[in-house]
Structures are given as C-alpha cells and as structure tokens.
Design a protein around this motif. Structure first.
Motif, PDB file in Angstrom:
ATOM      1  N   VAL A 213      -1.981 -42.712 -54.626  1.00 51.63           N
ATOM      2  CA  VAL A 213      -1.303 -42.006 -55.715  1.00 51.63           C
ATOM      3  C   VAL A 213       0.043 -41.515 -55.192  1.00 51.63           C
ATOM      4  O   VAL A 213       0.247 -41.386 -53.983  1.00 51.63           O
ATOM      5  N   VAL A 214       0.978 -41.231 -56.122  1.00 52.55           N
ATOM      6  CA  VAL A 214       2.308 -40.759 -55.751  1.00 52.55           C
ATOM      7  C   VAL A 214       2.547 -39.413 -56.423  1.00 52.55           C
ATOM      8  O   VAL A 214       2.363 -39.271 -57.634  1.00 52.55           O
ATOM      9  N   GLY A 215       2.957 -38.414 -55.635  1.00 49.28           N
ATOM     10  CA  GLY A 215       3.234 -37.081 -56.170  1.00 49.28           C
ATOM     11  C   GLY A 215       4.259 -36.378 -55.317  1.00 49.28           C
ATOM     12  O   GLY A 215       5.252 -36.968 -54.904  1.00 49.28           O
ATOM     13  N   GLY A 216       3.994 -35.093 -55.041  1.00 49.77           N
ATOM     14  CA  GLY A 216       4.901 -34.314 -54.214  1.00 49.77           C
ATOM     15  C   GLY A 216       5.977 -33.623 -55.014  1.00 49.77           C
ATOM     16  O   GLY A 216       6.098 -33.807 -56.232  1.00 49.77           O
ATOM     17  N   PRO A 217       6.814 -32.817 -54.354  1.00 51.94           N
ATOM     18  CA  PRO A 217       7.822 -32.016 -55.065  1.00 51.94           C
ATOM     19  C   PRO A 217       8.881 -32.850 -55.757  1.00 51.94           C
ATOM     20  O   PRO A 217       9.472 -32.408 -56.755  1.00 51.94           O
ATOM     21  N   ASP A 218       9.146 -34.062 -55.244  1.00 47.02           N
ATOM     22  CA  ASP A 218      10.176 -34.910 -55.846  1.00 47.02           C
ATOM     23  C   ASP A 218       9.619 -36.223 -56.386  1.00 47.02           C
ATOM     24  O   ASP A 218      10.379 -37.132 -56.727  1.00 47.02           O
ATOM     25  N   GLY A 219       8.283 -36.343 -56.468  1.00 41.14           N
ATOM     26  CA  GLY A 219       7.672 -37.560 -57.002  1.00 41.14           C
ATOM     27  C   GLY A 219       7.786 -38.759 -56.086  1.00 41.14           C
ATOM     28  O   GLY A 219       7.703 -39.897 -56.554  1.00 41.14           O
ATOM     29  N   TYR A 282     -14.765 -44.006 -53.163  1.00 41.46           N
ATOM     30  CA  TYR A 282     -13.928 -42.812 -53.217  1.00 41.46           C
ATOM     31  C   TYR A 282     -12.830 -43.022 -54.260  1.00 41.46           C
ATOM     32  O   TYR A 282     -12.529 -44.141 -54.673  1.00 41.46           O
ATOM     33  N   ALA A 283     -12.237 -41.902 -54.703  1.00 43.79           N
ATOM     34  CA  ALA A 283     -11.171 -41.931 -55.706  1.00 43.79           C
ATOM     35  C   ALA A 283     -10.245 -40.757 -55.442  1.00 43.79           C
ATOM     36  O   ALA A 283     -10.662 -39.731 -54.875  1.00 43.79           O
ATOM     37  N   ILE A 284      -8.971 -40.879 -55.866  1.00 49.14           N
ATOM     38  CA  ILE A 284      -7.960 -39.873 -55.538  1.00 49.14           C
ATOM     39  C   ILE A 284      -7.089 -39.597 -56.763  1.00 49.14           C
ATOM     40  O   ILE A 284      -6.883 -40.468 -57.613  1.00 49.14           O
ATOM     41  N   ASP A 285      -6.579 -38.359 -56.851  1.00 48.60           N
ATOM     42  CA  ASP A 285      -5.636 -38.005 -57.914  1.00 48.60           C
ATOM     43  C   ASP A 285      -4.631 -37.004 -57.354  1.00 48.60           C
ATOM     44  O   ASP A 285      -4.876 -36.333 -56.338  1.00 48.60           O
ATOM     45  N   VAL A 286      -3.481 -36.887 -58.028  1.00 44.91           N
ATOM     46  CA  VAL A 286      -2.421 -35.996 -57.578  1.00 44.91           C
ATOM     47  C   VAL A 286      -1.743 -35.377 -58.780  1.00 44.91           C
ATOM     48  O   VAL A 286      -1.661 -35.993 -59.855  1.00 44.91           O
ATOM     49  N   ARG A 287      -1.275 -34.154 -58.593  1.00 43.85           N
ATOM     50  CA  ARG A 287      -0.468 -33.474 -59.609  1.00 43.85           C
ATOM     51  C   ARG A 287       0.516 -32.582 -58.858  1.00 43.85           C
ATOM     52  O   ARG A 287       0.137 -31.527 -58.340  1.00 43.85           O
ATOM     53  N   GLY A 288       1.771 -33.017 -58.752  1.00 38.79           N
ATOM     54  CA  GLY A 288       2.743 -32.265 -57.980  1.00 38.79           C
ATOM     55  C   GLY A 288       2.351 -32.180 -56.516  1.00 38.79           C
ATOM     56  O   GLY A 288       2.092 -33.195 -55.868  1.00 38.79           O
ATOM     57  N   ASN A 289       2.264 -30.957 -55.995  1.00 36.37           N
ATOM     58  CA  ASN A 289       1.891 -30.752 -54.601  1.00 36.37           C
ATOM     59  C   ASN A 289       0.384 -30.693 -54.378  1.00 36.37           C
ATOM     60  O   ASN A 289      -0.060 -30.526 -53.239  1.00 36.37           O
ATOM     61  N   THR A 290      -0.399 -30.799 -55.455  1.00 37.96           N
ATOM     62  CA  THR A 290      -1.849 -30.764 -55.321  1.00 37.96           C
ATOM     63  C   THR A 290      -2.393 -32.184 -55.331  1.00 37.96           C
ATOM     64  O   THR A 290      -2.113 -32.959 -56.250  1.00 37.96           O
ATOM     65  N   SER A 350     -25.134 -39.566 -55.402  1.00 35.77           N
ATOM     66  CA  SER A 350     -24.100 -40.386 -56.021  1.00 35.77           C
ATOM     67  C   SER A 350     -24.376 -41.850 -55.729  1.00 35.77           C
ATOM     68  O   SER A 350     -24.830 -42.198 -54.633  1.00 35.77           O
ATOM     69  N   ASP A 351     -24.110 -42.732 -56.697  1.00 35.28           N
ATOM     70  CA  ASP A 351     -24.296 -44.170 -56.464  1.00 35.28           C
ATOM     71  C   ASP A 351     -23.068 -44.805 -55.813  1.00 35.28           C
ATOM     72  O   ASP A 351     -23.021 -46.019 -55.621  1.00 35.28           O
ATOM     73  N   GLY A 352     -22.071 -43.993 -55.460  1.00 38.01           N
ATOM     74  CA  GLY A 352     -20.889 -44.499 -54.778  1.00 38.01           C
ATOM     75  C   GLY A 352     -19.732 -44.844 -55.686  1.00 38.01           C
ATOM     76  O   GLY A 352     -18.649 -45.140 -55.214  1.00 38.01           O
ATOM     77  N   SER A 353     -19.952 -44.813 -56.999  1.00 42.18           N
ATOM     78  CA  SER A 353     -18.884 -45.072 -57.947  1.00 42.18           C
ATOM     79  C   SER A 353     -18.422 -43.735 -58.516  1.00 42.18           C
ATOM     80  O   SER A 353     -19.136 -43.107 -59.305  1.00 42.18           O
ATOM     81  N   VAL A 354     -17.238 -43.265 -58.106  1.00 45.08           N
ATOM     82  CA  VAL A 354     -16.797 -41.909 -58.402  1.00 45.08           C
ATOM     83  C   VAL A 354     -15.422 -41.922 -59.064  1.00 45.08           C
ATOM     84  O   VAL A 354     -14.705 -42.925 -59.036  1.00 45.08           O
ATOM     85  N   ALA A 355     -15.056 -40.794 -59.656  1.00 37.74           N
ATOM     86  CA  ALA A 355     -13.737 -40.618 -60.271  1.00 37.74           C
ATOM     87  C   ALA A 355     -13.348 -39.159 -60.163  1.00 37.74           C
ATOM     88  O   ALA A 355     -14.209 -38.271 -60.084  1.00 37.74           O
ATOM     89  N   ILE A 356     -12.037 -38.896 -60.171  1.00 37.09           N
ATOM     90  CA  ILE A 356     -11.541 -37.514 -60.116  1.00 37.09           C
ATOM     91  C   ILE A 356     -10.244 -37.429 -60.913  1.00 37.09           C
ATOM     92  O   ILE A 356      -9.448 -38.371 -60.921  1.00 37.09           O
ATOM     93  N   VAL A 357     -10.044 -36.305 -61.605  1.00 39.39           N
ATOM     94  CA  VAL A 357      -8.783 -36.054 -62.289  1.00 39.39           C
ATOM     95  C   VAL A 357      -8.480 -34.569 -62.171  1.00 39.39           C
ATOM     96  O   VAL A 357      -9.379 -33.723 -62.265  1.00 39.39           O
ATOM     97  N   LEU A 358      -7.208 -34.235 -61.919  1.00 38.28           N
ATOM     98  CA  LEU A 358      -6.735 -32.860 -61.857  1.00 38.28           C
ATOM     99  C   LEU A 358      -6.172 -32.477 -63.220  1.00 38.28           C
ATOM    100  O   LEU A 358      -5.348 -33.206 -63.788  1.00 38.28           O
ATOM    101  N   ASP A 359      -6.619 -31.330 -63.757  1.00 32.93           N
ATOM    102  CA  ASP A 359      -6.111 -30.910 -65.056  1.00 32.93           C
ATOM    103  C   ASP A 359      -4.777 -30.182 -64.882  1.00 32.93           C
ATOM    104  O   ASP A 359      -4.212 -30.110 -63.784  1.00 32.93           O
ATOM    105  N   ASN A 360      -4.263 -29.614 -65.970  1.00 35.73           N
ATOM    106  CA  ASN A 360      -2.938 -28.995 -65.936  1.00 35.73           C
ATOM    107  C   ASN A 360      -2.898 -27.711 -65.122  1.00 35.73           C
ATOM    108  O   ASN A 360      -1.806 -27.194 -64.823  1.00 35.73           O
ATOM    109  N   ASN A 361      -4.055 -27.180 -64.774  1.00 34.70           N
ATOM    110  CA  ASN A 361      -4.146 -26.009 -63.903  1.00 34.70           C
ATOM    111  C   ASN A 361      -4.485 -26.393 -62.469  1.00 34.70           C
ATOM    112  O   ASN A 361      -4.831 -25.529 -61.657  1.00 34.70           O
ATOM    113  N   ASP A 362      -4.416 -27.686 -62.171  1.00 30.61           N
ATOM    114  CA  ASP A 362      -4.719 -28.237 -60.846  1.00 30.61           C
ATOM    115  C   ASP A 362      -6.186 -28.094 -60.461  1.00 30.61           C
ATOM    116  O   ASP A 362      -6.530 -28.157 -59.276  1.00 30.61           O
TER     117      ASP A 362
END
Length: 654
Positions: A213-219, A282-290, A350-362
């Motif tokens: 995923v791509v995030g960070g202070p400047d994207g 495994y799965a990954i998500d990003v929102r800004g610096n989080t 867990s069966d190994g198939s996972v997902a994650i999402v960060l909401d607007n409050n991180d």
C-alpha cells in the motif's frame, strides 16, 4: 506443507444474526475426495451483448432474479475488462487489485494475474486496465474485451500475485514477486498510461507473495509485507532468525526510489512465537501515517500489527490466540491440554484468508474466514487436516475489542434451515465463506464482500452442481454486506453475482474507498475451482481443465445493500449461565421493547433439538430456563429470536 481434507457428511446450517456462530456438520476423517480430471471439457465462456464493455453509468437494476430470492435482486452483468487461463489469483487473502479514490479523482485502475500458455505459464504477469472516470470506457478496450491475445503483462519478467496502488504526483504502482524471488516494482508516469517501467528491487530479494500500500505524509511512502523464501521454495530459501518463511516489513519513503527498511522482522512476530507463515495469509491497509496489517492461519494466532508513525514503530494486537505457543506441525500434535495427553484436538482459528480496512478515525476493521484444523500425526513435511465445511466470516474491530464475532457466511437461500452444499465442496483450500475484501466511505460506513459457496437447490428445482461424472462441486458467488454503525450490526449477505447458477464468480477485490457505489473486480469461471495444471497431482480436489476466464468489473449502489432492515437490536446483555452446563442453563437477556420470543437449540448438524416458546414478553430483564439434561455432551448453538432478529450464543453441554 500438505493439507488433508476432513469432509463433513450431511448438511450445513447457518443462522443469520448479529453475532453468529458456525454450524459445522459431522466430521469424518479420511473421507474420499474424488479427483477432478484435467482432460474434462469445461463449459465454454460465451460473450453476449449484455456482457460487453460498457460505461458504468447506470448499470440497470433487474427486477427479481429468478435464481435468487426477492431479497437479493442484483444488477446486470459486470463489464468484461480482460481474460486469463491461469486463474489462481491468490493462495489465501485477496490483494488490493483495484484503485479508486472517489468522485474527486474518478480514476479507476485494476490489475489481475494473467497467463495463457499451459502448463507453466512462462508469460504470466500482471495485466492492467484503466478508465478515466466511472462514465468512461476502459482504456484497453475493445481489445481486452474481444480477445485474450490482445492482453499483455506490464512486466518484462514472469510475475504473479500483484498489489496495486498510486504514488502521489506520479501514477500507478504494481508490486509482485518474480520468478527469481525478487520483488518487481512496476510504475507508469501517469495514471492510465499503458507504458510501464518494470524493475526488480535488488534489496528486496528472496521474497514472495507481497502485499503493498502507499501512504505517508506526502502519499509517497510504500509499505510492503512479504514472506521470505521458505526452505520448501523453488529455489529453496533459508530460515530467517529461526523462522522458515518469515513475515517481514519493507518501506520506501520516496515512491520506491530507495528503501530505508528492508526485510524487517517486527517485534512480536519472531521465532519465540512462530515457526513459519503461509503465503498470502495476510492483508494490509494505510491511511496517511497510519498503516496496519493482519495475519491469520490455521496453525498460529490471528493478529494485527499497527503503526501510527508511518511504519517507524509498531504495536501488536492478538485477535484470536492459538492455544499452542510456537506451534510446529512437524513436531507437535494439535494437543491443546495444559498437560498434554497425546490426543490431538481440533482447533478453531482463522482459515488464512483475511482482510483489513482503516476507517476515517484510523480504527481497524479486520475480517477472516472461519477455519478449523487437526494434526494427529507427526510427519515431515508437515501434513495437517482442515475442515472445508466450516461456514463463517469472522469480524473484529479495535474499538469494540474482545473476541471476534461471526457476522456472515454462506446464506441459506432456500430457507430450509440447512445448507445444501455439494458433497465435494473443497474447490478452494478455505472454508465455505472466505476471501473477504473491505472498504469504507466518507460517512464511516464499512463494506465487506466475500466469496461463498452457493446451495445446490437455492434456485428452485434442479441440482446446480458442476458434475463431470466423478466429482460434484458447488459454485461460489460474491456476497456483499455493510455496516452503518461502525461494525455493531451488519446487513445480511447479498449475492451480487446471481447471474447464472452454473457459473463461478470468485476472487473479488473491493476498492477500499467507497462513495455512492462499491466497485470491485472479480473472476468469472465456467467451472468451480482453479486451473494451475502442474499441481494436478498434489491438489486434485480443487482443479479443473483449462478455459478462458473473464475478469469483470462491477459497480453496485450502496443503497441497494439493504437485504435486511438496518435497525438497532432489541436485545441487550444476552448470555447463558452456567456455560458449560450439565442439566440446566439460564438464558438471560434484556428487551428494549415488548415482543414475542422463541429460543431454539441447534446441534452441530444444524438440526433443531429443542425449543422454548416464551410468548410475548415485556421490556426489561428476563431469564428463560433451558433443560439440556437429554442432550449428548458437545457444542450447541442457542438462537434467541424475535421477528427477523436472531441472536446466537454458543453452548457447551457436559
């Protein structure tokens, strides 16, 4: 590492509720698994006018689809954006393979693992599609829509299982592993350009099955998790600090030009806790610096790692603990007793198939298929048993905390209180409901799609199974849900791909940014399972012959994900005490308003074994006594129902 199927004999039931538990069926060890033949002719994929590539703007709603009940009427066919013969899009968890940043940008990009040359697919790679906004056509059409020969990979080397994101001020970025075990970074200068620069990242060698995923202070911060090459890999890898296939973290803060963190073994996921990790678990998500990722598997705990400072420091949260610390399938039985008795136990996980999402409050919302494993023999290489008849999507969020709840599963579409699934339903090495993918909108509503097996007789008369005379397999479709209260309640699963009961719709990847519609891509296959020919000898239970598979895109209005009325629960404080119990247990609950009450006890076969009609009860606290003296020891589920609402509690009878 081999998996042995423990097939369930009989029916499988799933009860819709806000905190559901799985009904699993009787498990029989070493049940025969018929082998699907690679030479069997598969149903031809046909293209018709209503499958042609089209602008998204208003894909028409259909009136009640004759193949589903009235509560799950769906939209017309999705747009065909490409093809593939190689149709294994992931080993376990869905990659982020579609990017949409909302109505402000409107740009939609998508990728998939593409290959046509059987059996080794030397030209396998990531195919790319793009549209300027949701009213435009896909840039590579009509070529992609008309012929598989028009599709080319974005890389200059054989790759697979890529992730897609965007770098601020530049274009799209694709990360995949290549044949040599080095991560391949592929970019274009502007979103939508079909000319890519593709290069291996030399410092990211000996890595496979990445997520990016791509995030960070400047994207421009690229975050990666990937697996170091295990000793069983080709070429064989080496253990990393005692872990044979370690889950590591990598980071670039300048869009992939240089890397300041490479193959870092984060605190808490070292050899004191883990022997090995599985690819794509495994799965990954990003929102800004989080940035946060989750990892699950049948043989270790399900956990989340989270950083709020752009990957500098991390905190680990265990979502579902595995009962044996530092478990090794090659040297340890699944014996969960504090003092081992030498008898293997079944373990829910867990069966190994996972997902994650960060909401607007991180805050993280995390999902997984419900799994179960058993290891009753010590072998090398490790062999363990899994139970494909499990049915449930588990959900956890860090605000509520506590134990994960089962919020969904393959639904009982024909309403007979049982799941009528094909005798050989293990066409993927996961549970009946799995492959979650999640998103969130500006109002903090959370969205989930997943792949679930479809009942054989859910569409009326007839037996809707793939059947070559040797094996009968249920098809899988894409189901959607949403929560408008931060994950407290969810709509019932709604089939969004109810176009043809004799077609498989799988590997759906949801764009994590949602506006008035959820947007996702999926794979349409005429035959259940996958085609990766060289593994026929090792994984016959979910393979079939070669065929052209359609890659589809579908936008579905969020306001149509309303298969159940979204309302606050009338129940509060539901529990069973004592639990475990022997002869009698008390069902304690509070009603917010007067209503009629029924309590039903369901066994592991999904059969009703006892019921209590409480009649109409006033608002307030209530206790209902359940006599269980006549029940055999084991696990049961108590369903407390009023109207369309059902609350399920797990009961252990001793």
């Amino acid at each position: 590492m081999k998996r042995t199927l423990l097939l369930a004999i009989g029916v499988f039931a799933f009860i819709n509720s806000q905190a559901q538990q799985p009904a699993t069926g009787k498990v029989v060890k070493n049940a025969a698994v018929p082998q699907a033949k690679a030479s069997v002719a598969t149903k031809a994929v046909t293209k018709s006018a209503n499958q042609a590539v089209q602008a998204e703007s208003l894909v028409p709603l259909r009136a009640g689809n004759p193949f589903t009940n009235s509560a799950t009427a769906g939209v017309g066919y999705g747009a065909t954006i490409g093809y593939t013969v190689y149709d294994l899009q992931t080993n376990s968890s869905i990659q982020n393979r579609i990017k949409y940043q909302g109505a402000g940008s409107g740009k939609i990009s998508a990728i998939w693992t593409f290959g046509t040359v059987d059996p080794s697919f030397p030209e396998r790679g990531m195919a790319y599609q793009y549209k300027a906004d949701y009213n435009s056509e896909w840039v590579n059409n009509p070529g992609y829509a008309n012929s598989i020969s028009n599709i080319t990979r974005t890389e200059n080397i054989r790759t697979g299982f890529g992730s897609l994101d965007r770098i601020a001020g530049k274009g799209d970025v694709i990360l995949a592993h290549n044949l040599n075990g080095t991560l391949q970074l592929t970019t274009n200068n502007n979103v939508g350009e079909t000319v890519f620069a593709s290069n291996p990242v030399s410092v990211l060698d000996s890595l496979f099955w990445p997520r990016m995923v791509v995030g960070g202070p400047d994207g421009k911060t690229v975050h990666i998790i990937a697996l170091t090459t295990p000793t069983s890999g080709d070429p064989a890898g080496l253990p990393v600090q005692g872990i044979d296939g370690a889950l590591v973290y990598c980071r670039s803060t300048n869009g992939g030009q240089t890397w300041d963190q490479t193959k870092v073994l984060l605190p808490g996921i070292d050899a004191t806790q883990y022997k090995r990790f599985g690819g794509d678990g495994y799965a990954i998500d990003v929102r800004g610096n989080t940035v946060a990722f989750t990892c699950g598997d049948l043989s270790h705990d399900w956990f989340m790692m989270k950083s709020t400072d752009n990957g500098d420091t991390w905190t680990k949260t265990t979502i579902l603990p595995f009962p044996i610390v530092n478990y090794d399938m090659e040297t340890m039985l699944s014996d969960t007793n504090a003092i081992p008795d030498g008898i293997a136990d079944t373990i829910d996980n867990s069966d190994g198939s996972v997902a994650i999402v960060l909401d607007n409050n991180d805050n993280a919302h995390v999902f997984s298929g419900f799994g179960r494993m058993l290891n009753d023999a010590l072998e090398s290489p490790a062999t363990y048993s899994y139970f494909p008849g499990q049915n449930g999507i588990m959900y956890w969020n860090e605000v509520a905390g506590g134990n994960p709840a089962i919020i969904a599963g393959t639904p009982d579409l024909d309403g007979d209180d049982a799941l009528n699934i094909g005798a050989s339903f293990a066409n993927y090495s996961t549970a009946l409901a799995s492959y979650p993918s999640a998103g969130v909108d500006a109002s903090n509503n959370v969205y989930l799609i997943f792949g679930g097996a479809v009942e054989t007789d859910a569409f009326g008369s007839g037996n809707y199974l793939y059947d070559d005379g040797t094996v009968q397999v249920s098809y899988r479709h894409v189901f959607a849900m949403r929560s408008i209260d931060g994950g407290t309640t969810w709509t019932n699963p709604q089939d969004l791909t109810n176009f043809d009961p004799l077609t498989e719709y799988m590997y759906a990847s949801l764009a994590r940014d949602v506006d008035d519609s959820i947007r996702f891509i999926y794979q349409e296959d005429a035959t259940p399972g996958v085609y990766i020919n060289w593994e026929q000898a090792t994984a016959p239970e979910y393979e079939h012959g070669p065929a052209e598979n359609l890659i589809k895109y579908l936008a579905y209005p969020v306001n149509n994900i309303t298969s159940v009325k979204e309302q606050a629960s009338n129940f509060d404080g539901v529990n069973l005490y004592p639990n475990p119990a022997t002869n009698v247990t008390q069902l304690n609950f509070t009603l917010k308003k007067a209503t009629s009450i029924n309590a039903t006890i369901i066994n592991m076969l999904g059969q009703k074994v006892s019921s209590v009609n409480g009649g109409t009860m006033a608002a307030g606290n209530h206790n209902v006594q359940l006599n269980i003296g006549g029940l055999a020891p084991g696990v049961y589920f108590v369903n407390l129902q009023t109207g369309t609402e059902v609350i399920t509690e797990k009961l252990i009878v001793r």
